[in-house]
Enzyme design. Structure first.
Site, PDB file in Angstrom:
ATOM      1  N   ASP A 293       1.040  -1.450  -0.209  1.00  0.00           N
ATOM      2  CA  ASP A 293       0.199  -0.102  -0.117  1.00  0.00           C
ATOM      3  C   ASP A 293       0.676   0.920   0.187  1.00  0.00           C
ATOM      4  O   ASP A 293       2.216   1.459   0.771  1.00  0.00           O
ATOM      5  CB  ASP A 293      -1.137   0.172   0.711  1.00  0.00           C
ATOM      6  CG  ASP A 293      -1.715   1.196   0.413  1.00  0.00           C
ATOM      7  OD1 ASP A 293      -3.436   0.217   0.618  1.00  0.00           O
ATOM      8  OD2 ASP A 293      -2.382   2.010   1.150  1.00  0.00           O
TER       9      ASP A 293
ATOM     10  N   CYS B  50     -15.418  -0.945  -4.890  1.00  0.00           N
ATOM     11  CA  CYS B  50     -16.680  -0.296  -3.855  1.00  0.00           C
ATOM     12  C   CYS B  50     -17.842   0.367  -4.184  1.00  0.00           C
ATOM     13  O   CYS B  50     -17.735   1.382  -3.565  1.00  0.00           O
ATOM     14  CB  CYS B  50     -16.349  -0.551  -2.123  1.00  0.00           C
ATOM     15  SG  CYS B  50     -14.996   0.833  -2.107  1.00  0.00           S
TER      16      CYS B  50
END
Length: 437
Positions: free
Chosen positions: A274, A372
């Site tokens: 990340d 999402c």
């Protein structure tokens, strides 16, 4: 301190300064107990219904407020929310909101606040009907998002927009390495916490009502994690097996990395990448709480030369940065902070991630792309254009689940009342160049 004044100050941070609710609603900024619950209810409520509340306020004001009086405007929105959506008596909502005008050193606004709120109380039914005539004010959506959802979903728009207005349930992922779901549900019952087993996911439990994680039996020792049911499907569709090398790109805060390690304890090398160091620290904390381990790295997943060891991966999970329009129920400030212009930039990042990470996937390996988002430009449009550019990539059909909709490429999970968030998955297999000719 006056709880309504605190709420107005917190709302200013979001509505005026552009901060997220996650930033401004940290526990150390709030008092304990009922006062904190009231402040949260008021702040989240005003953000959730912001477009609708503004429609009412604009209808009730004779003249727009000056820019320097945004605090008064926000106070009025908070008062309208209480009258429309709380169970407190109307006279108490009006009187207590009027009192805050003086605490803002805006005593001149007391009469204005009193008059606007009392007019709303008298005209509420008519104002509700007027707001329902426009999708933006009916479902409290910014106009750009309402237009995109209508274009992408057609007749399903009303159901989707309506679901986004609701509060999402709290769902847990049971760590089956620690105990069975049946034993976990028994412990929850003994603790007086209502919970039900998910009908399709063997790891998922949905609570009757949200609670503090510290009240959940065994949470601190890794018995479970908070994770929406939609996100839990990733482990099923990656087809994990012992010895596989797994990459979780854009891994923070670590929920899906942990879910994969729980689902297949025999995984080989697991790398979680990340770009955000602060969020990646949460990945490390999550894995430690659950007694799991992975190679966590702070890096831009697209810049593979900086972190990749040259060995191909059998499985890659790309949980791509996106508009997060599918999780508006949990993060209503998305409707305030996100802009239409963001979508093209996100599309570029999503495409870049796929292009970079595809080179790291072994032949016959699987890449699971997830967002999402409810917007086709971030979902099937990204996958469709990628497949057109890569002869060695083929889409793998995902089986339908409750509340899902098959798209031309991938599967879209629509937000469900009392159920999962909005989510999109597409599974790609890498073919050998010989078989792709």
């Amino acid at each position: 301190m006056n709880s309504r004044l605190v709420a107005v100050r917190l709302l200013q941070e979001v509505l005026v300064r552009g901060k997220s609710l996650t930033e401004v609603m940290s526990d150390d900024q709030l008092a304990d107990g009922e006062e904190a619950s009231f402040i949260r209810m008021l702040v989240f409520g005003v953000i959730r219904w912001h477009e609708r509340l503004r429609f009412w306020l604009n209808s009730l004001l004779e003249h727009p407020l000056r820019a320097k009086d945004r605090d008064v405007e926000i106070l009025l929105l908070a008062g309208l929310f209480q009258l429309a959506y709380s169970t407190r008596p109307a006279h108490a909502c009006v009187n207590e909101t009027v009192a805050v005008a003086r605490l803002l050193n805006k005593a001149w606004a007391s009469g204005l606040v009193n008059g606007v709120l009392r007019r709303f109380a008298r005209q509420a039914d008519s104002l509700r009907r007027q707001a329902d005539l426009r999708p933006e004010s009916r479902y409290s959506l910014p106009s750009w998002l309402a237009a995109r959802l209508q274009k992408d979903h057609g007749a399903a728009f009303d159901a989707i927009a309506g679901a986004l207005c609701l509060q999402a349930p709290m769902t847990l992922r049971v760590n089956l390495r620690k105990q069975s779901r049946a034993d976990f549900l028994l412990a929850m019952d003994e603790a007086g916490i209502g919970a039900e087993a998910h009908p399709e996911l063997g790891t998922a439990v949905t609570l009757t009502r949200p609670c503090d994680v510290h009240e959940i039996p065994g949470f601190l020792t890794g018995s479970c994690s908070v994770q929406d049911a939609a996100a839990q499907w990733c482990t099923h569709w990656l087809d994990l097996a012992p010895g596989q090398r797994l990459l979780d790109a854009c891994a923070a805060p670590g929920g899906k990395t942990a879910a994969c390690l729980e689902a297949e304890p025999g995984l080989g090398k697991v790398i979680a990448v990340d770009i955000d160091g602060d969020r990646q620290a949460r990945t490390i904390d999550t894995l430690a709480r659950l007694g799991l381990s992975a190679d966590t790295r702070i890096a831009d997943a697209q810049q593979t030369t900086g972190w990749w060891d040259g060995e191909p991966f059998d499985r890659i999970l790309v949980d791509a940065p996106c508009s997060a329009t599918g999780v508006i129920r949990r993060h209503p400030d998305i409707k305030i902070l996100r802009r239409d212009s963001d979508i093209a930039a996100l599309h570029k990042v999503q495409t870049g991630l796929l292009e970079s990470l595809w080179e790291l996937l072994a032949v016959d390996g699987l890449l699971l792309y997830a967002t999402c988002s409810l917007l086709s430009s971030e979902n099937e449009a990204v996958i469709g254009s990628f497949l057109n550019r890569h002869r060695d990539a083929e889409g793998v059909e995902l089986p339908p689940i409750q509340g899902s909709e098959a798209r031309r490429h991938g599967l879209l999970l629509l937000p469900q009342e009392g159920g999962h968030d909005g989510f999109y998955y597409a599974l790609l297999r890498k073919k050998s160049m010989e078989s792709s000719v």
